[in-house]
Design a protein around this motif. Structure first.
Motif, mmCIF file in Angstrom:
data_model
loop_
_atom_site.group_PDB
_atom_site.id
_atom_site.type_symbol
_atom_site.label_atom_id
_atom_site.label_comp_id
_atom_site.label_asym_id
_atom_site.label_seq_id
_atom_site.Cartn_x
_atom_site.Cartn_y
_atom_site.Cartn_z
ATOM 1 N N GLY A 220 -32.954 -128.215 -41.261
ATOM 2 C CA GLY A 220 -33.721 -129.350 -40.777
ATOM 3 C C GLY A 220 -33.701 -129.470 -39.263
ATOM 4 N N VAL A 221 -34.679 -130.218 -38.738
ATOM 5 C CA VAL A 221 -34.739 -130.518 -37.309
ATOM 6 C C VAL A 221 -34.884 -132.025 -37.128
ATOM 7 N N SER A 222 -34.394 -132.511 -35.992
ATOM 8 C CA SER A 222 -34.534 -133.917 -35.620
ATOM 9 C C SER A 222 -35.749 -134.084 -34.706
ATOM 10 N N ILE A 223 -36.544 -135.097 -34.981
ATOM 11 C CA ILE A 223 -37.727 -135.395 -34.168
ATOM 12 C C ILE A 223 -37.755 -136.902 -33.940
ATOM 13 N N GLU A 224 -37.621 -137.336 -32.678
ATOM 14 C CA GLU A 224 -37.536 -138.764 -32.396
ATOM 15 C C GLU A 224 -38.818 -139.372 -31.863
ATOM 16 N N PRO A 249 -33.010 -141.230 -34.646
ATOM 17 C CA PRO A 249 -33.699 -142.519 -34.538
ATOM 18 C C PRO A 249 -35.180 -142.327 -34.212
ATOM 19 N N LEU A 250 -36.022 -143.068 -34.895
ATOM 20 C CA LEU A 250 -37.457 -142.992 -34.642
ATOM 21 C C LEU A 250 -37.776 -143.873 -33.438
ATOM 22 N N LEU A 251 -38.204 -143.254 -32.343
ATOM 23 C CA LEU A 251 -38.424 -143.973 -31.078
ATOM 24 C C LEU A 251 -39.900 -144.154 -30.748
ATOM 25 N N VAL A 267 -36.324 -141.020 -42.416
ATOM 26 C CA VAL A 267 -36.819 -141.919 -41.384
ATOM 27 C C VAL A 267 -35.838 -143.067 -41.215
ATOM 28 N N GLY A 268 -35.548 -143.424 -39.974
ATOM 29 C CA GLY A 268 -34.648 -144.544 -39.730
ATOM 30 C C GLY A 268 -34.670 -144.955 -38.276
#
Length: 299
Positions: A220-224, A249-251, A267-268
Motif C-alpha cells: 500500500g501507499v499513503s496519499i494525503e 490523514p486526508l488533508l 480513509v481517515g
C-alpha cells in the motif's frame, strides 16, 4: 460499549482490591467485542464520566497487580512503561498487530507533519528508542511473526517506512523473506516511497521468478492530498495480488485519484494536538469512487 458504574471504578485508598469488582466485566467485554470499542463509566445520574478502549484496559490489566481507575480512566500503579514495538495488539483499527523490524523515519510530504510514530519515539527515547526517531534496523525482531502461532493481520513497520533510503535492499529483503516463509499471517506494508517500492519489487520478482507478490502480502501507499496521487500509479506498476491505499490523514480532496487495480481504500482524518480538519465531503467523494470501482472502503 460496556458500562461500569463509577462507584466500582474509583480507587479506595484503604483497600485497592475494591476495584476487582469491575475486572471480570471488562475482560468479558474484551472477549465479546474485541479491543477497539470504548469502555465508559457513568454516574448514577447517567452522566458519562470518560471513556477508554478495551485495548488500553487490557494493557493496564496485564501490567498491574491491582487495577486502579482514576475518574474512570484505567491506569497502572507504579512507573509508566514504554510501549513494546513487537506489539501483539494495536490501536490501529484496520489491523490486528504491528511488527517493527525497523523504526524511525524522515518527512517526505505534508502528511508526515504530525506523525504519531515520531511523537512516540521522541517521548520514549532511551531504552525503547535508543536513537529516537532516527532510522534503525533491528534484526533481532525478524523472528517475531514465527512466534505468533495464530494467523493475524500484521502492519509491518508501523513505526517506520520499510522503503526509507536509510535501509538497504538486503535489510528490506530480510523482512520479505520472513513474510514469505511465514504465510499464515496477512502482512500490510504501507509506504510514501512508492518509486522504491515499485523498483524493489520488480527486482525481487525478477530474481525469484515469481509473477507477483503473494496474496498474503498486501502492498500500500499513503496519499494525503491530490498532489501525491501519482503514488497510486507507481503502486499499480507494482506486480502484487493485493494493493491498497491509505488516505489518512486526508488533508484535501483527491479528484485525480483512480482506484483501478486497488483492492482496499482506507480513509481517515488527522488526530492529536494541532490536527488539520478533514472535510467529510472529501470522504464521501472517496466512498463514491470506491463503490464505482468495487474497492473495499474503510473509514
Amino acid at each position: 460499549a460496556v458500562w461500569v458504574p463509577i462507584a466500582e471504578l474509583r480507587p479506595w485508598a484503604r483497600n485497592p482490591r475494591r476495584n476487582d469488582a469491575a475486572v471480570p466485566r471488562i475482560m468479558e467485554s474484551i472477549r465479546r467485542f474485541g479491543w477497539g470499542a470504548p469502555i465508559v463509566a457513568r454516574r448514577a445520574t447517567g452522566e458519562i464520566i470518560a471513556g477508554h478502549t478495551r485495548w488500553r484496559a487490557a494493557q493496564a490489566l496485564g501490567e498491574a497487580k491491582h487495577v486502579g481507575i482514576k475518574d474512570s480512566w484505567l491506569y497502572t500503579r507504579g512507573h509508566r512503561r514504554a510501549p513494546s514495538m513487537a506489539m501483539e495488539t494495536t490501536k490501529i483499527r484496520w489491523t490486528d498487530s504491528s511488527w517493527n523490524p525497523m523504526t524511525g523515519c524522515t518527512e517526505v510530504s505534508p502528511g508526515c507533519a504530525h506523525c504519531y510514530a515520531r511523537v512516540i519515539a521522541e517521548k520514549f527515547e532511551g531504552k525503547a528508542f535508543p536513537v529516537g526517531f532516527a532510522p534503525r534496523y533491528i534484526p533481532e525482531r525478524l523472528s517475531i511473526p514465527e512466534k505468533w502461532k495464530e494467523s493475524r493481520r500484521i502492519f509491518v513497520n508501523s513505526m517506520s517506512d520499510l522503503f526509507h533510503e536509510a535501509f538497504t535492499d538486503a535489510q528490506i529483503s530480510s523482512v520479505f523473506d520472513v513474510m514469505e516463509r511465514v504465510p499464515r499471517h496477512t502482512y500490510q506494508l504501507l509506504t510514501k516511497r512508492a518509486e522504491r517500492l515499485r523498483d524493489y519489487i520488480h527486482d525481487r520478482l525478477a530474481r525469484s521468478g515469481q509473477r507477483e507478490v503473494p496474496a498474503h502480502i498486501w502492498l500500500g501507499v499513503s496519499i494525503e492530498n491530490d498532489r501525491f496521487t501519482p503514488r497510486a500509479d507507481r503502486l499499480r506498476e507494482t506486480a502484487a495480488a493485493i494493493r491498497f491505499i491509505s488516505a489518512e490523514p486526508l488533508l484535501g480532496p483527491l479528484p485525480s485519484l483512480s482506484l483501478d487495480g486497488i483492492a482496499w481504500l482506507i480513509v481517515g482524518g488527522e488526530s492529536g494536538p494541532g490536527y488539520r480538519p478533514m472535510d467529510h465531503a472529501w470522504a464521501r467523494e472517496l466512498l463514491a469512487k470506491a463503490r464505482a470501482a468495487n474497492t473495499a472502503y474503510f473509514f
